[in-house]
Design a protein around this motif. Structure first.
Motif, short mmCIF file in Angstrom:
data_model
loop_
_atom_site.label_atom_id
_atom_site.label_comp_id
_atom_site.label_asym_id
_atom_site.label_seq_id
_atom_site.Cartn_x
_atom_site.Cartn_y
_atom_site.Cartn_z
N VAL A 59 0.84 -1.20 0.00
CA VAL A 59 0.00 0.00 0.00
C VAL A 59 0.87 1.24 0.00
CG1 VAL A 59 -1.90 1.19 1.14
CG2 VAL A 59 -1.70 -1.28 1.34
N GLY A 60 1.89 1.22 0.86
CA GLY A 60 2.78 2.37 0.97
C GLY A 60 3.44 2.68 -0.36
N GLU A 61 3.84 1.61 -1.07
CA GLU A 61 4.49 1.76 -2.37
C GLU A 61 3.57 2.51 -3.34
OE1 GLU A 61 5.78 -1.78 -4.80
OE2 GLU A 61 6.84 -2.11 -2.91
N VAL A 62 2.32 2.01 -3.41
CA VAL A 62 1.37 2.62 -4.35
C VAL A 62 1.13 4.08 -3.99
CG1 VAL A 62 -1.02 2.59 -5.15
CG2 VAL A 62 0.25 0.46 -4.95
N LEU A 63 0.99 4.35 -2.70
CA LEU A 63 0.73 5.73 -2.27
C LEU A 63 1.92 6.63 -2.59
CD1 LEU A 63 -1.04 5.19 1.16
CD2 LEU A 63 -2.04 5.93 -0.99
N GLU A 64 3.13 6.09 -2.38
CA GLU A 64 4.32 6.87 -2.65
C GLU A 64 4.45 7.16 -4.14
OE1 GLU A 64 8.24 5.36 -1.05
OE2 GLU A 64 7.05 5.75 0.75
N GLU A 65 4.17 6.08 -4.92
CA GLU A 65 4.22 6.21 -6.37
C GLU A 65 3.29 7.33 -6.81
OE1 GLU A 65 3.00 2.99 -9.41
OE2 GLU A 65 4.60 2.16 -8.16
N ARG A 66 2.08 7.30 -6.25
CA ARG A 66 1.09 8.31 -6.65
C ARG A 66 1.56 9.70 -6.22
NH1 ARG A 66 -3.98 6.97 -4.16
NH2 ARG A 66 -3.96 5.32 -5.71
N ALA A 67 2.09 9.78 -4.99
CA ALA A 67 2.53 11.09 -4.50
C ALA A 67 3.63 11.65 -5.40
CB ALA A 67 3.03 10.96 -3.07
N TYR B 70 -5.12 2.52 5.47
CA TYR B 70 -3.70 2.74 5.66
C TYR B 70 -3.42 4.16 6.14
CZ TYR B 70 1.27 2.78 4.27
OH TYR B 70 2.63 2.86 4.23
N GLU B 71 -4.01 5.13 5.43
CA GLU B 71 -3.69 6.52 5.73
C GLU B 71 -4.31 6.98 7.04
OE1 GLU B 71 -4.79 8.34 1.99
OE2 GLU B 71 -2.66 8.61 1.55
N THR B 72 -5.50 6.45 7.35
CA THR B 72 -6.13 6.84 8.62
C THR B 72 -5.28 6.40 9.79
OG1 THR B 72 -8.27 6.50 7.56
CG2 THR B 72 -8.26 6.72 9.95
N ILE B 73 -4.85 5.13 9.77
CA ILE B 73 -4.06 4.61 10.89
C ILE B 73 -2.69 5.29 10.92
CG2 ILE B 73 -3.16 2.55 12.01
CD1 ILE B 73 -6.17 2.58 11.90
N LEU B 74 -2.13 5.52 9.73
CA LEU B 74 -0.81 6.16 9.69
C LEU B 74 -0.88 7.56 10.28
CD1 LEU B 74 2.10 5.90 8.80
CD2 LEU B 74 1.47 6.85 6.60
N SER B 75 -1.92 8.30 9.91
CA SER B 75 -2.02 9.66 10.45
C SER B 75 -2.32 9.62 11.94
CB SER B 75 -3.07 10.46 9.69
OG SER B 75 -4.36 10.00 10.01
N MET B 76 -3.09 8.61 12.36
CA MET B 76 -3.34 8.46 13.80
C MET B 76 -2.00 8.27 14.53
SD MET B 76 -5.10 5.41 15.90
CE MET B 76 -6.64 5.19 15.08
N CYS B 77 -1.14 7.42 13.98
CA CYS B 77 0.16 7.14 14.61
C CYS B 77 1.03 8.39 14.61
CB CYS B 77 0.89 6.03 13.85
SG CYS B 77 0.20 4.41 14.14
#
Lengths: 189, 252
Positions: A59-67, B70-77
């Motif tokens: 997930v992180g990869e895809v999000l980073e790619e998009r960013a 993913y982003e909700t929990i990440l921002s919570m952290c």
């Protein structure tokens, strides 16, 4: 948390009944109570490893790619905007310059045309002035001639009238003097 | 319904553990509670795995859900713990979705709610407690113990304050586990009781139909309420874990 006391109050009989049999959750004599925790720990650890090693990085990869893609696109757009801004500035400058040039040309032509018109007007004026002077001279000449003739006409008329009235020709010298006086008194002599 | 008689409501047998997966499960004491844990774990992984499979630049519905999780929990952290929160993100994520799916699946008929077992929630809160303490000791060494000495307290009162601080620190284990366990258990007891009302009153003939209908309405509302509590409690557990981790990293 708020739910708990309300539930306990509402179902006091139920809870009392439960106390007889005991809550299955507190039945630690049952080996399943502890075994579920052991299995739970194993499951949780496996889930944690799978999530942290494989699922979440994906997930992180895809999000980073998009960013990064968005950042890149933004950068491209920024560059394009700067370019278009420069082009617009250049165009504005060129337009202003062209306008100034055109204005200068127009002004020059206008000045030239004005000068030419003034010259022509001067020539025309001179010609008209000359003609006017000539005409005035002619008028004066004609007037002088007419005035000259006036004395003759007056003399002739007076001679004829006197001859008719008196039957004798008037004395030429006296007639001339009388006519000269009459003309002078009217400002025509 | 319990075997003792149709007049009493047995709201607690739903929490009784039994072995799952036939003789194999029985031989290793694998319970239906553990089966639900496996399903909760599989759902968590499926959300991420299946959701992220398209790797689309513009996400579809499931991918958007996975990314949002993913982003909700990440921002919570990161917001609660600080920049160091990224380290604990996989743990908080796993914890939150393990509990969330456990709670939510419990609302389904015939499903077992493993978060309604104090042993399970106690184990989870102990895990959090141990992690928090280990992190605090690793970050600050022995200086960590200054956490229990509040600043600006008269010398005479210090021993008392330290005692109170230590008790409050240790009581986190109880409050964290009992909060989740009690909420889930209370909700399921209520559902069972009103469900039993429907059956008992419905069987009592025409007079009973109106209260039976009312009980059905209550149960319907309760299920909606349970969905809310299920999500809220998972969230509370995760947020408190983050707050404790913040204390461990920053000492106040």
């Amino acid at each position: 948390m708020r739910l708990l006391p309300a539930a306990l109050l509402l179902f006091l009989p139920v809870v009392a009944h439960a106390a007889e049999g005991g809550m299955p959750q507190l039945d630690f004599a049952n080996p399943l109570t502890t075994s579920q925790v052991v299995w739970g720990a194993i499951i949780f650890v496996v889930l944690y490893i799978l999530a942290s090693r494989f699922a979440l990085p994906k997930v992180g990869e895809v999000l980073e790619e998009r960013a990064s893609r968005i950042a890149q696109d933004l950068e491209t757009a920024q560059a394009a905007k700067a370019k278009s801004d420069a082009a617009v500035l250049e165009m504005t400058e060129a337009t202003a310059k062209a306008r100034a040039d055109a204005q200068a040309t127009i002004n020059a032509e206008l000045e030239k045309a004005k000068a030419k018109a003034a010259e022509q007007a001067a020539v025309l004026n001179e010609k008209l002035e000359r003609q006017l002077a000539e005409s005035e001279a002619q008028i004066v000449a004609a007037r002088t001639a007419a005035m000259g003739a006036l004395r003759q006409v007056a003399t002739d008329t007076a001679q004829t009238v006197v001859a008719r009235l008196t039957g004798t020709a008037p004395d030429q010298a006296r007639l001339n003097a009388a006519i000269g006086g009459a003309l002078a008194s009217r400002g025509l002599g | 319904m319990a075997a003792e008689g149709s007049s009493s409501i047995d709201a607690l047998s739903q929490f009784k553990l039994s072995t799952a997966l036939g003789p194999i499960g029985a031989s290793v004491n694998f319970t239906q509670s553990n089966l639900m844990m496996v399903i909760a774990g599989l759902l968590t992984l499926a959300l991420l795995w299946v959701g992220m499979r398209p790797r689309a630049m513009v996400p579809g519905r499931l991918q958007a859900a996975a990314e949002m999780a993913y982003e909700t929990i990440l921002s919570m952290c990161t917001e609660t713990i600080g920049p160091e929160g990224r380290k604990f993100f996989p743990f908080v994520f796993t914890l939150f979705f393990f509990i969330l799916f456990g709670n939510l699946m419990g609302v389904f008929p015939y499903a077992f709610t493993f978060t309604s077992h104090i042993a399970v929630t106690l184990a989870l809160s102990l895990l959090v407690f141990v992690l928090v303490t280990v992190v605090a000791l690793k970050e600050h060494g022995l200086h960590f113990f200054s956490y229990f000495v509040p600043a600006g307290v008269p010398k005479v009162l210090t021993p008392l304050m330290v005692l109170i601080e230590v008790i409050s620190y240790l009581s986190r284990i109880i409050s964290l586990s009992v909060r989740l366990f009690a909420n889930m258990m209370a909700g399921h007891v209520m559902l069972e009781v009103f469900g039993a009302f429907i059956v008992m009153l419905g069987a009592a003939g025409l007079i009973g139909w109106i209260p039976a209908g009312l009980s059905l309405a209550v149960n319907t509302a309760l299920i909606g309420f349970e969905l809310l509590v299920a999500t809220l409690q998972a969230y509370v557990f995760a947020v408190l874990t983050c707050i404790y981790l913040h204390d461990a990293v920053h000492l106040h």
